[in-house]
Every structure is written in C-alpha cells, then in structure tokens.
Design a protein around this motif. Structure first.
Motif, PDB file in Angstrom:
ATOM      1  N   PHE A   1       5.067  -5.290 -11.841  1.00  9.19           N
ATOM      2  CA  PHE A   1       5.195  -6.196 -11.727  1.00  9.19           C
ATOM      3  C   PHE A   1       5.407  -6.977 -12.801  1.00  9.19           C
ATOM      4  CE2 PHE A   1       3.226  -4.430  -7.836  1.00  9.19           C
ATOM      5  CZ  PHE A   1       4.113  -4.637  -6.727  1.00  9.19           C
ATOM      6  N   SER A   2       5.397  -5.984 -13.534  1.00 12.01           N
ATOM      7  CA  SER A   2       5.603  -6.476 -15.011  1.00 12.01           C
ATOM      8  C   SER A   2       5.719  -8.331 -15.407  1.00 12.01           C
ATOM      9  CB  SER A   2       5.953  -6.017 -16.520  1.00 12.01           C
ATOM     10  OG  SER A   2       7.890  -6.212 -15.916  1.00 12.01           O
ATOM     11  N   ALA A   3       6.964  -9.002 -14.211  1.00 17.12           N
ATOM     12  CA  ALA A   3       7.485 -10.043 -14.720  1.00 17.12           C
ATOM     13  C   ALA A   3       6.282 -10.884 -13.556  1.00 17.12           C
ATOM     14  CB  ALA A   3       8.454 -10.067 -13.758  1.00 17.12           C
ATOM     15  N   GLY A   4       5.001 -10.425 -13.006  1.00 21.84           N
ATOM     16  CA  GLY A   4       3.781 -11.702 -12.166  1.00 21.84           C
ATOM     17  C   GLY A   4       4.225 -11.462 -11.420  1.00 21.84           C
ATOM     18  N   ALA A   5       2.407 -11.041 -11.613  1.00 19.80           N
ATOM     19  CA  ALA A   5       1.510 -11.106  -9.721  1.00 19.80           C
ATOM     20  C   ALA A   5       0.839 -12.017 -10.166  1.00 19.80           C
ATOM     21  CB  ALA A   5       1.329  -9.773  -9.223  1.00 19.80           C
ATOM     22  N   PRO A   6       0.925 -13.496  -9.971  1.00 20.31           N
ATOM     23  CA  PRO A   6      -0.307 -14.069 -10.384  1.00 20.31           C
ATOM     24  C   PRO A   6      -1.709 -14.554  -9.325  1.00 20.31           C
ATOM     25  CG  PRO A   6       1.496 -16.140  -9.545  1.00 20.31           C
ATOM     26  CD  PRO A   6       2.201 -14.333  -9.351  1.00 20.31           C
ATOM     27  N   ARG A   7      -1.293 -14.335  -7.836  1.00 19.86           N
ATOM     28  CA  ARG A   7      -2.529 -14.377  -6.887  1.00 19.86           C
ATOM     29  C   ARG A   7      -2.631 -12.500  -6.783  1.00 19.86           C
ATOM     30  NH1 ARG A   7      -0.265 -17.113  -1.770  1.00 19.86           N
ATOM     31  NH2 ARG A   7      -2.133 -17.100  -1.332  1.00 19.86           N
ATOM     32  N   LEU A   8      -2.519 -11.009  -7.440  1.00 18.42           N
ATOM     33  CA  LEU A   8      -2.759 -10.232  -7.787  1.00 18.42           C
ATOM     34  C   LEU A   8      -4.537  -9.960  -7.428  1.00 18.42           C
ATOM     35  CD1 LEU A   8      -2.345  -7.466  -7.250  1.00 18.42           C
ATOM     36  CD2 LEU A   8      -2.496  -6.957  -8.810  1.00 18.42           C
ATOM     37  N   SER A   9      -5.298 -10.022  -6.858  1.00 16.46           N
ATOM     38  CA  SER A   9      -6.939 -10.280  -6.571  1.00 16.46           C
ATOM     39  C   SER A   9      -7.612  -8.274  -6.068  1.00 16.46           C
ATOM     40  CB  SER A   9      -6.917 -11.217  -5.899  1.00 16.46           C
ATOM     41  OG  SER A   9      -6.771 -12.076  -6.451  1.00 16.46           O
ATOM     42  N   TYR A  10      -7.129  -7.943  -5.807  1.00 14.14           N
ATOM     43  CA  TYR A  10      -7.121  -7.045  -5.129  1.00 14.14           C
ATOM     44  C   TYR A  10      -6.968  -4.976  -5.293  1.00 14.14           C
ATOM     45  CZ  TYR A  10     -10.088 -10.153  -2.130  1.00 14.14           C
ATOM     46  OH  TYR A  10     -10.826 -10.809  -1.636  1.00 14.14           O
ATOM     47  N   LEU A  11      -6.924  -4.996  -6.097  1.00 14.17           N
ATOM     48  CA  LEU A  11      -6.293  -2.734  -6.638  1.00 14.17           C
ATOM     49  C   LEU A  11      -6.757  -2.138  -6.842  1.00 14.17           C
ATOM     50  CD1 LEU A  11      -3.661  -1.849  -9.032  1.00 14.17           C
ATOM     51  CD2 LEU A  11      -5.499  -2.728 -10.590  1.00 14.17           C
ATOM     52  N   THR A  12      -6.724  -1.240  -5.956  1.00 12.82           N
ATOM     53  CA  THR A  12      -7.354   0.098  -5.457  1.00 12.82           C
ATOM     54  C   THR A  12      -6.141   1.146  -6.098  1.00 12.82           C
ATOM     55  OG1 THR A  12      -8.069  -0.634  -3.635  1.00 12.82           O
ATOM     56  CG2 THR A  12      -7.227   2.029  -3.925  1.00 12.82           C
ATOM     57  N   LEU A  13      -6.638   1.975  -6.762  1.00 12.91           N
ATOM     58  CA  LEU A  13      -5.917   3.042  -7.822  1.00 12.91           C
ATOM     59  C   LEU A  13      -6.669   4.677  -7.952  1.00 12.91           C
ATOM     60  CD1 LEU A  13      -4.889   1.487 -11.354  1.00 12.91           C
ATOM     61  CD2 LEU A  13      -3.429   1.114  -8.823  1.00 12.91           C
ATOM     62  N   ILE A  14      -6.411   5.385  -6.708  1.00 10.99           N
ATOM     63  CA  ILE A  14      -6.850   6.879  -6.369  1.00 10.99           C
ATOM     64  C   ILE A  14      -5.736   8.098  -7.437  1.00 10.99           C
ATOM     65  CG2 ILE A  14      -7.374   8.599  -4.327  1.00 10.99           C
ATOM     66  CD1 ILE A  14      -8.259   5.767  -3.545  1.00 10.99           C
TER      67      ILE A  14
ATOM     68  N   VAL B   1       0.988  -1.482  -0.168  1.00  8.88           N
ATOM     69  CA  VAL B   1      -0.164   0.064  -0.611  1.00  8.88           C
ATOM     70  C   VAL B   1       0.570   1.346   0.404  1.00  8.88           C
ATOM     71  CG1 VAL B   1      -1.561   1.092   0.839  1.00  8.88           C
ATOM     72  CG2 VAL B   1      -2.175  -1.445   1.383  1.00  8.88           C
ATOM     73  N   ILE B   2       0.660   1.709  -0.517  1.00 11.35           N
ATOM     74  CA  ILE B   2       0.967   3.850  -0.888  1.00 11.35           C
ATOM     75  C   ILE B   2      -0.034   4.627  -0.709  1.00 11.35           C
ATOM     76  CG2 ILE B   2       2.483   5.560  -1.995  1.00 11.35           C
ATOM     77  CD1 ILE B   2       3.733   3.071  -4.033  1.00 11.35           C
ATOM     78  N   LYS B   3      -0.477   5.316   0.270  1.00  8.75           N
ATOM     79  CA  LYS B   3      -1.049   6.385   0.981  1.00  8.75           C
ATOM     80  C   LYS B   3      -0.526   7.413   1.379  1.00  8.75           C
ATOM     81  CE  LYS B   3      -2.528   4.712   5.188  1.00  8.75           C
ATOM     82  NZ  LYS B   3      -3.020   4.220   5.862  1.00  8.75           N
TER      83      LYS B   3
ATOM     84  N   LEU C   1       1.778 -11.693  -3.535  1.00  4.71           N
ATOM     85  CA  LEU C   1       1.360 -10.395  -3.841  1.00  4.71           C
ATOM     86  C   LEU C   1      -0.554 -10.631  -4.270  1.00  4.71           C
ATOM     87  CD1 LEU C   1       1.297  -7.479  -3.045  1.00  4.71           C
ATOM     88  CD2 LEU C   1       1.796  -7.346  -5.896  1.00  4.71           C
ATOM     89  N   GLU C   2      -1.307 -10.374  -2.421  1.00  5.44           N
ATOM     90  CA  GLU C   2      -2.689 -10.020  -3.512  1.00  5.44           C
ATOM     91  C   GLU C   2      -3.962  -8.712  -3.689  1.00  5.44           C
ATOM     92  OE1 GLU C   2      -4.370 -12.352  -0.389  1.00  5.44           O
ATOM     93  OE2 GLU C   2      -3.333 -14.164  -0.437  1.00  5.44           O
ATOM     94  N   THR C   3      -3.298  -7.787  -2.632  1.00  4.29           N
ATOM     95  CA  THR C   3      -3.602  -6.326  -2.806  1.00  4.29           C
ATOM     96  C   THR C   3      -2.847  -5.262  -2.895  1.00  4.29           C
ATOM     97  OG1 THR C   3      -5.346  -7.634  -1.276  1.00  4.29           O
ATOM     98  CG2 THR C   3      -4.802  -4.974  -1.080  1.00  4.29           C
ATOM     99  N   LEU C   4      -2.952  -4.367  -4.462  1.00  4.06           N
ATOM    100  CA  LEU C   4      -2.438  -3.046  -4.467  1.00  4.06           C
ATOM    101  C   LEU C   4      -3.123  -1.745  -3.988  1.00  4.06           C
ATOM    102  CD1 LEU C   4       0.590  -1.980  -5.517  1.00  4.06           C
ATOM    103  CD2 LEU C   4      -0.279  -2.513  -7.812  1.00  4.06           C
TER     104      LEU C   4
END
Length: 472
Positions: free
Chosen positions: A215-228, A173-175, A197-200
C-alpha cells in the motif's frame, strides 16, 4: 502424494458446487413459501421494509459476535460451516429476500478459502454490498497442501478479483497462509492506495519472509496492524496498534526493527514476541507514544531471553503492561535488563498453566522496585506466590512496596491442584492482613470461587471485613 492432491482439489471443487447449490435452493424455498402463503400470519409480516432491514443488520452483528465467541470457547473449527445469516434470511420469503438484497450492509463480509476455486458468490457479495466498506479474509483452510505454485496462483487470482474494490477495503486479513513465494503472490498489494483501510492482519508460515512494501500509494486510515511470521511495511504514520510475532528462526536485525518502528509516531499499543530481535549490542529504540505493552515471553528457559526485544525497547510512557509467560520468567527477564517503568499502573501476568519455581526473594524485591506506582495486578493462571510472599513479609520499618496498590485479581490455571488453591488462599489472607497493619490497605481482591471455597466461613468473613472481596 499426487493422488492426495488430486482428491483435495476434487473436494474443493465439490464444496464450491455445494455452496452454489445451497444458494439456488434458497431461491426455491422462497418460491415455495410464496406459493403456499406460509408467512402471511407471521408477526413480522406487516413490518415496514426499513424496520426489517434494521433488524437484519442487528441480527447479522449479533450472529457474528456469537459465532466467534462460541468457536473461541469450545475451540470449534467447522470444515463445512452452516449457511450464513444473510443467506438464511434471504430464503424466508420473497419479501425478505428483496429486503435483504436491498440491505448492502448484509453483504460486506467476504470470507474466502483460497484453497478453493472462485465461484460466483463472491461476485454477488461484491455487487450486493454496493458502495459499503468491505471486511475481507483470505484463509488457506487446506493446510495439508502447504505451499506450492497452485496456492500462489490462487492468491493472485483472488487478489485480482478484489483489487478493483480496494477503495472499499476496511479490513484485510490473510490467515494461515503457506505461500511459496510471498513477494510474487502478493506483489499486487505493493503499490495500492487503500483510502478506507483500517485493519491489516497477515499470518503466514512461508519459509520466505521478505520485507515487503505494501500500500505504498497510501493507507491514511490504517490503525491496526498484525504481522505473524511476515514483515510487511505499510504506511505507518496512522498505526495505533501493532501486533508483531515471529515464526521459525527469522528475526529482525536491529536496523530493520528501528526502520520499521520509528515511523509509527501514533503507536499507543504494542503486542510483541520477546524473541523478535536477536541478541546484539545496540542503542535502545525509544517509543515515547506507547502506553500499553503486551509482551510474550513463552514457556522456554529464561536463558533464551539473555538478549532480545526487551533489551532494545525504551518505553517511557507505558501505563499498562501485560506479560504472557510464567512468573519465574517474568521476574528473571525484567531483573536482567533492570529498566524502571515508573509510569506503569496496571500489571497483568497471563499463563496457560501453573508453574511454581523457586525465586530468590532479592529477585522479586528488585522486580517490585522497577514498578513503584502499580495500582492493580492481575494473575491469570500465573503463580502469584513470589510476589505475595515478598509483599506480606514487609515490616513497618521497611520501605513500603507498591503503596498505591488498590486492586488484585487471581484466577488459577486449569487443573491446578487443591493444595495450590489452598496455598493461594492462605497467601492472600496474609497479604491483606499485612497491608492493613502497615496502614496501606488494599481496596479490593477478586478471586475465583475455586480459591475462595478453600477458606473457612470464618476466614472468608474476616477477609470481607478487611477488603472488598469479589468472586469470579
């Protein structure tokens, strides 16, 4: 200005030194407790280490949950938070400290203020967590400093310390980040492989909003993405939940938006600012996997929604719709695009304060027909009167509206006038009675006690005979 920045740097350094001294003090407290033998009669003294470790893990989870909820309820932001749970239990006795240090799950949350210089506690957490997965939060607490080269350097330094452990990142997380050059400060994220990684979540207010690959090399478990306020492009195949809001004037182009969304074949929940897209004429973007939509309309004039996100989203499978905005804007916007949502079963309208505006009956009627299979409706702070009026004015010879509706919830916004609460109560009574007369009674009504108390005892009793009334 130079003096202010110098003082802020000194403040950050002193805060860092204080945290290190607290950790040292904890060790001193442990030694004193051992020498004085103050813990021998404690009920927990004879507990096995495994049991004590399990208690620590449960206590950490409860403490985190309570602290987050407490801050949300009372809107508390501490400049100097108290010692964390894991530090506190480590200071009780030598045995507790040994057990805590051998419980790696206690040391998996790193909450880092990037405005401060790095100190050895981060290394301790990384070491003590062993091979456990990590939840990492980078926060720029010193928002007065905004974006400058120093902040960018701090971000890069923290990332360099954390990247060797990227295989253990579970949540990143970056806030509240004010980064001068995001593409430079965060360039280290571009080619990483993050297998766990599951949450970004990324939220920053930089004037630059590049479309960055991460993460262009892969993040196969990334399920939750928040971009503000920023548009990152991580591997998208596994993303199930997306929250996309914008800051300032920067918007997606239609081509960028389509390129961003289409790879998300697993996306089921979409939360989006209605102004993410500019007003242009393009073909709709179909998202057939999305079943839950949360859209933010805001509080501005409906004219600003003449073009935007809703125009271009084709969501044939949406079952749950949540709208953050006034009832007036909701009715106007959805009528403007006039796209039917036959699969929607649940509708929630959330607004921070009561805003009553005249809405033509034809507009409300048209809106209702766009959602023919609604089963439950929630008004949280929003004005329910336009919909209630249209529903209770139906006659037996009219087409039945929302025949499957079985539940309704109404809670008023804060500081609503008593007259408004009385009117809502009167509208609910009419609505419930009309549904009984039409032979399509509603099963339950959930009302705040502030609304229920506006009715007499006789009215309340009659309503309870017609419907299951729940006070909240």
């Amino acid at each position: 200005m130079v003096l202010l920045e110098s003082l802020l740097v000194q403040e950050a350094e002193l805060s860092s030194q204080m945290q290190e001294l607290k950790d040292t003090l904890s060790g001193v407290h442990v030694q004193i407790a051992e020498l004085q033998d103050v813990n021998r009669n404690a009920p927990t003294y004879n507990l096995p280490n495994e049991t004590l470790s399990a208690i620590f893990e449960a206590g950490l989870s409860e403490t985190q949950h309570f602290s987050a909820r407490f801050r949300r309820l009372f809107r508390i932001e501490r400049k100097a938070p108290p010692a964390s749970f894991e530090i506190l239990v480590s200071a009780v006795s030598r045995r507790w400290r040994n057990v805590a240090l051998q419980t790696p799950q206690l040391w998996t949350e790193l909450d880092i203020n990037v405005a401060k210089s790095m100190h050895h506690l981060y290394d301790l957490y990384l070491y003590r967590s062993k091979m456990c997965l990590l939840d990492i939060t980078l926060t720029q607490c010193n928002i007065l400093k905004k974006s400058d080269v120093d902040t960018d350097i701090n971000f890069k330094q923290h990332l360099e310390r954390l990247i060797p452990h990227v295989a253990r990142w579970k949540k990143f997380v970056i806030k509240h980040a004010y980064i001068h050059s995001p593409s430079t400060a965060l360039s280290a994220l571009t080619h990483l492989y993050a297998p766990a990684l599951e949450t970004l979540e990324v939220d920053f207010g930089s004037s630059q909003r590049p479309f960055m690959e991460v993460f262009s090399a892969g993040a196969p478990r990334l399920s939750y993405l928040t971009l503000i306020g920023v548009y990152f492009r991580p591997p998208a195949e596994s993303i199930k939940s997306l929250k996309l809001w914008r800051h300032g004037e920067k918007q997606f182009s239609h081509a960028e938006f389509k390129q961003f969304l289409q790879p998300m074949s697993s996306l089921t929940h979409l939360s989006i600012d209605s102004s993410v897209l500019p007003g242009t004429t393009h073909s709709p973007i179909e998202l057939p996997s999305v079943t839950s939509l949360n859209i933010v309309l805001g509080i501005v004039s409906v004219d600003s929604f003449s073009d935007g996100t809703l125009r271009f989203l084709d969501l044939p499978a949406v079952e749950t719709l949540t709208v953050q905005g006034s009832t007036y804007n909701l009715l106007s916007v959805f009528n403007q695009y006039h796209r039917a949502y036959p699969v929607v079963r649940s509708l929630a309208i959330i607004y921070s304060y009561y805003r009553e505006q005249d809405t033509p009956a034809a507009t409300t009627l048209n809106f209702i027909t766009l959602f023919p299979n609604i089963q439950d409706v929630v008004f949280q702070g929003a004005d329910p009167s336009p919909l209630l009026h249209t529903l209770y004015n139906r006659r037996s010879t009219d087409e039945r509206l929302w025949p499957h509706l079985s539940a309704m919830t109404i809670t008023p916004a804060e500081r609503v006038k008593v007259s408004v609460k009385k009117q809502i109560w009167a509208d609910v009574v009419k609505f419930v009675g009309n549904r009984v007369q039409l032979g399509i009674p509603i099963s339950s009504i959930k009302l705040s006690s502030e609304i229920v108390e506006r009715g007499s005892q006789r009215q309340q009793q009659k309503l309870r005979e017609q419907v299951t009334l729940v006070e909240c």
